[in-house]
Write an enzyme that holds these catalytic residues in place. Sequence first.
Site, PDB file in Angstrom:
ATOM      1  N   TYR A 151       0.850  -1.189   0.000  1.00 38.90           N
ATOM      2  CA  TYR A 151       0.000   0.000   0.000  1.00 38.90           C
ATOM      3  C   TYR A 151       0.888   1.243   0.000  1.00 38.90           C
ATOM      4  CZ  TYR A 151      -4.273   2.444  -0.151  1.00 38.90           C
ATOM      5  OH  TYR A 151      -5.264   3.262  -0.602  1.00 38.90           O
ATOM      6  N   ARG A 194      -8.291  10.798  -8.222  1.00 37.75           N
ATOM      7  CA  ARG A 194      -7.395  11.462  -7.255  1.00 37.75           C
ATOM      8  C   ARG A 194      -6.666  10.386  -6.444  1.00 37.75           C
ATOM      9  NH1 ARG A 194      -7.982  12.329  -1.652  1.00 37.75           N
ATOM     10  NH2 ARG A 194      -7.122  10.348  -2.194  1.00 37.75           N
ATOM     11  N   LYS A 254      -5.933  -2.046  -1.147  1.00 36.04           N
ATOM     12  CA  LYS A 254      -6.791  -1.807   0.016  1.00 36.04           C
ATOM     13  C   LYS A 254      -7.462  -3.114   0.455  1.00 36.04           C
ATOM     14  CE  LYS A 254      -7.658   2.155   1.974  1.00 36.04           C
ATOM     15  NZ  LYS A 254      -7.665   3.581   1.899  1.00 36.04           N
ATOM     16  N   GLU A 302     -13.245   5.075  -2.979  1.00 39.62           N
ATOM     17  CA  GLU A 302     -11.818   5.274  -2.746  1.00 39.62           C
ATOM     18  C   GLU A 302     -11.219   6.176  -3.817  1.00 39.62           C
ATOM     19  OE1 GLU A 302     -10.162   3.861  -0.179  1.00 39.62           O
ATOM     20  OE2 GLU A 302      -8.298   4.787  -0.837  1.00 39.62           O
ATOM     21  N   ASP A 303     -10.553   7.230  -3.374  1.00 35.87           N
ATOM     22  CA  ASP A 303      -9.792   8.094  -4.277  1.00 35.87           C
ATOM     23  C   ASP A 303     -10.603   8.663  -5.446  1.00 35.87           C
ATOM     24  OD1 ASP A 303      -7.752   7.839  -2.556  1.00 35.87           O
ATOM     25  OD2 ASP A 303      -6.370   6.791  -3.890  1.00 35.87           O
ATOM     26  N   ASP A 332     -13.608   6.166   2.316  1.00 36.27           N
ATOM     27  CA  ASP A 332     -12.471   6.057   3.234  1.00 36.27           C
ATOM     28  C   ASP A 332     -11.673   7.347   3.326  1.00 36.27           C
ATOM     29  OD1 ASP A 332     -10.910   4.459   5.041  1.00 36.27           O
ATOM     30  OD2 ASP A 332      -9.310   4.647   3.564  1.00 36.27           O
ATOM     31  N   ASP A 333     -11.579   8.080   2.220  1.00 44.28           N
ATOM     32  CA  ASP A 333     -10.779   9.316   2.236  1.00 44.28           C
ATOM     33  C   ASP A 333     -11.420  10.362   3.136  1.00 44.28           C
ATOM     34  OD1 ASP A 333      -8.910   8.403   0.187  1.00 44.28           O
ATOM     35  OD2 ASP A 333     -10.718   8.410  -1.043  1.00 44.28           O
ATOM     36  N   ASN A 362       0.202  12.322   1.689  1.00 46.29           N
ATOM     37  CA  ASN A 362       0.908  11.177   1.103  1.00 46.29           C
ATOM     38  C   ASN A 362       1.269  11.518  -0.351  1.00 46.29           C
ATOM     39  OD1 ASN A 362       0.434   9.369   3.315  1.00 46.29           O
ATOM     40  ND2 ASN A 362      -1.684   9.217   2.631  1.00 46.29           N
TER      41      ASN A 362
END
Length: 555
Positions: free
Chosen positions: A101, A154, A172, A243-244, A266-267, A406
Amino acid sequence: MAKHPSGLEELPLGIDLLHDPALNKGTAFTAAERKALGLEGLLPPIISSQQQQVQHIINNVRRKPNNLEKYLYLIGLQDRNEQLFYKTLIEHLEELSPIIYTPTVGLACQEYSRVFRRPRGIFITKHHRGHIRGILRNWPYKDVRIIVVTDGERILGLGDLGSNGVGIPVGKLSLYTACAGIAPNVCLPVMIDVGTGNKGLWSDPEYIGLPEARLQGEEYDALMDEFMEAATKAFPHVMIQLEDFGNQNAFRLLDRYRDRYCIFDDDIQGTASVALAGLYSALRMTGGKMTNQTLLFLGAGEAALGIGSLIVSSMVDQGLSEDEARGRCWFLDSKGLVVESRTDLVQQKRRFAHNFPFHRDLFSAVNAIKPTAIIGASGQSGTFTPEILQAMAKLNERPIVFALSNPTSQSECTAEDAYRHTNSRAVFASGSPFPPVVIDGRTFVPGQANNVYIFPGVGLGVLASKSTRVTDEMFSAAARCVAEKVTREDLEQGRIFPSLSRIREVSLHIAIAVARLVFTRQLTAMKEPSDLPGFIKSKMYDPVYQKDPRADTVV
Ligand code: NAD
């Protein structure tokens, strides 16, 4: 006879068995199994234990020249022998999670088209409109319980990677399995390829995705709506993790679906929960009260606003009014401090706009607002400058500094900077891992505010209780559970998150709390088991080889 994890009655034999990642044990097949299963002669003579294989794998990983090579080697193993992959990952999680990850997965996504070997998951495009449910049926496993879906807009702090972002759902889901024992056969990675805004990919002949502009507006929504409906019809107890997604879509999709489906982002929510967990532990170090904190966020995107909202609920739980709680959370985005006089604010930011003079930069905002904590989620490296860290140390005996961006190269400051410019008084956490820092003979172990402390446990609790929804209350509970697992010894070393080596224990603790909420709030049709902890524990996948029952008859 045992069933295949896919639900098929027929178990493979011979070379098909060696090519089946869910059942393959490689050189660990015993002599009796080799005889009964048509494997004689297909394997070298040596018979290894699983533990010997784990050692062999980790030795090989360490011999690889760089992190991308390590990633590719591990993904290859996952394709060949799932149980060995997970056993190795669990036993060496601190070393290997930065490979499978963040940060290495980011590098792997950037290179994905070039390193692509085998597909894993489902790719959906506008060309599948009208028959997405049929596409989902092509997946070989029928009891899918977790989908991680992205549209690649993203990816981490790296921007729009289109279909190359599929490495993120894959990674993930590996963490769901390693960290909370969610069986691999119930996990499905999904890439919704709606094109990409990254024009460099359009002209890249090796790009694996659709080389065209992103779908937007109604067309985009129609594709997502169909996907959501098809996924929940095809897999009735599925939990879907967004996610993203890009900033605008992430908030919008979460609002659009959270009351209709079992879904979370999750973000937004996972990040919020892990940051809140970090704050709870940090307060154990500083001795402060949550309701007395003043938090200044650098960035006002998915991560920062998600954290702000959860902190507000936590302050409200502890007695503040909603307005008072919001008054303690400040945001500074790429245009400057989020204040009422600004006319360019979207709704989510406006909720946090204060009646206060505008400040363009973080240094002057710190001096004006006098925060107890600065939380970076801007994706901009080096923005917590030495002057800002020194100012925080002047204002606070124990300044809280979270540099969450990150990958490591994007972090607002390094761990070393945070300690050095605050006379070692900072309580520090980062998004990507930093090695321990030694200053004047004292070792500090920086905490990593890694969402992995949260989402696997929440997922396990939701799955085990067959919850129909994922709620913010679950993420608040998860934050408390993580902070409860931080020991006095951890805190003495400056570590505000538990060691990753204890992650399965942390995830189980969270899952029990989440499932209790599900039953209390009546979010399930399931009856509460009398021994809930024992029930959840019994659901956890353990990748230890079992004897193949078909070899029982061989003497
Ligand atoms: P986002 O694109 O939604 O938000 C970024 C925000 O930063 C925007 O509000 C933007 O205006 C602001 N910004 C950009 N440049 C700035 C500057 N120079 N000064 C001040 N603000 C600036 O992205 P996001 O999802 O919120 O993620 C932000 C970062 O947080 C990423 O690097 C991501 O990797 C990281 N993140 C960390 C965790 C974690 O630590 N667990 C979890 C999720 C995201």
